[in-house]
Write a protein that holds these residues in place. Structure first.
Motif, mmCIF file in Angstrom:
data_model
loop_
_atom_site.group_PDB
_atom_site.id
_atom_site.type_symbol
_atom_site.label_atom_id
_atom_site.label_comp_id
_atom_site.label_asym_id
_atom_site.label_seq_id
_atom_site.Cartn_x
_atom_site.Cartn_y
_atom_site.Cartn_z
ATOM 1 N N GLN A 1 0.842 -1.198 0.000
ATOM 2 C CA GLN A 1 0.000 0.000 0.000
ATOM 3 C C GLN A 1 0.877 1.248 0.000
ATOM 4 O O GLN A 1 1.782 1.375 0.812
ATOM 5 C CB GLN A 1 -0.897 -0.008 1.235
ATOM 6 C CG GLN A 1 -1.873 1.165 1.279
ATOM 7 C CD GLN A 1 -2.780 1.077 2.495
ATOM 8 O OE1 GLN A 1 -2.725 0.124 3.271
ATOM 9 N NE2 GLN A 1 -3.621 2.078 2.661
ATOM 10 N N VAL A 2 0.571 2.157 -0.910
ATOM 11 C CA VAL A 2 1.349 3.389 -1.015
ATOM 12 C C VAL A 2 1.054 4.295 0.184
ATOM 13 O O VAL A 2 -0.092 4.518 0.541
ATOM 14 C CB VAL A 2 1.007 4.130 -2.311
ATOM 15 C CG1 VAL A 2 1.692 5.498 -2.337
ATOM 16 C CG2 VAL A 2 1.416 3.305 -3.528
ATOM 17 N N GLN A 3 2.121 4.773 0.817
ATOM 18 C CA GLN A 3 1.963 5.719 1.920
ATOM 19 C C GLN A 3 2.983 6.830 1.809
ATOM 20 O O GLN A 3 4.153 6.579 1.495
ATOM 21 C CB GLN A 3 2.147 5.018 3.271
ATOM 22 C CG GLN A 3 0.901 4.365 3.821
ATOM 23 C CD GLN A 3 1.019 4.060 5.308
ATOM 24 O OE1 GLN A 3 2.015 3.524 5.752
ATOM 25 N NE2 GLN A 3 -0.007 4.412 6.059
ATOM 26 N N LEU A 4 2.527 8.031 2.074
ATOM 27 C CA LEU A 4 3.395 9.200 2.161
ATOM 28 C C LEU A 4 3.069 9.892 3.472
ATOM 29 O O LEU A 4 1.923 10.281 3.694
ATOM 30 C CB LEU A 4 3.145 10.150 0.989
ATOM 31 C CG LEU A 4 3.476 9.619 -0.401
ATOM 32 C CD1 LEU A 4 2.909 10.528 -1.471
ATOM 33 C CD2 LEU A 4 4.977 9.470 -0.575
ATOM 34 N N VAL A 5 4.063 10.034 4.322
ATOM 35 C CA VAL A 5 3.834 10.613 5.643
ATOM 36 C C VAL A 5 4.722 11.839 5.814
ATOM 37 O O VAL A 5 5.959 11.728 5.847
ATOM 38 C CB VAL A 5 4.112 9.592 6.750
ATOM 39 C CG1 VAL A 5 3.868 10.220 8.120
ATOM 40 C CG2 VAL A 5 3.246 8.350 6.572
ATOM 41 N N GLU A 6 4.064 12.991 5.913
ATOM 42 C CA GLU A 6 4.790 14.238 6.108
ATOM 43 C C GLU A 6 5.017 14.508 7.588
ATOM 44 O O GLU A 6 4.213 14.100 8.438
ATOM 45 C CB GLU A 6 4.014 15.427 5.517
ATOM 46 C CG GLU A 6 3.693 15.324 4.048
ATOM 47 C CD GLU A 6 2.301 14.838 3.772
ATOM 48 O OE1 GLU A 6 1.739 15.160 2.696
ATOM 49 O OE2 GLU A 6 1.735 14.123 4.629
#
Length: 117
Positions: A1-6
């Motif tokens: 699953q694609v995740q981007l966490v800022e």
């Protein structure tokens, strides 16, 4: 699953600096162009900076000379170093990963940057 966490947002005074980070997972980070966008209250989302897979950078005129985008493919992380911050930089900053082949256009949930005295 694609995740981007800022991460890295916060409240700072005009003239100060912040460094935003965006850590990616679930896809081949090195094959994606990475972008930072922002959305100020009552305004449309705008592109702030982008960095290609080859490290070529682009900046919006409003941040040129003050912001620096960089990437660490070993850490699957893209950074946005923001210096000389101004009140008009106040916005939610979003990380975006883009690839044309195969197609992917994924977004993080954003991190709030507030510049105020």
């Amino acid at each position: 699953q694609v995740q981007l966490v800022e991460s890295g947002g916060g409240l700072v005074q005009p003239g100060e600096s912040l460094r935003l980070s965006c850590t990616a997972s679930g896809f081949t980070f090195s094959r994606c162009s990475m972008r930072w966008h922002r959305q100020a209250p009552g305004k449309e989302r705008e592109l702030v900076a982008r960095i290609t897979t080859g490290g070529i950078t682009y900046y919006a005129d409003s941040v040129k000379g003050r912001f620096t985008i960089s990437r660490d493919n070993a850490e699957n992380t893209v950074y946005l170093q923001m210096n000389s911050l101004k009140p008009e930089d106040t916005a939610v900053y979003y990380c975006n990963a883009f690839s044309a082949a195969p197609w992917m256009n994924s977004w993080g949930k954003g991190t709030l940057v507030t510049v105020s005295s």
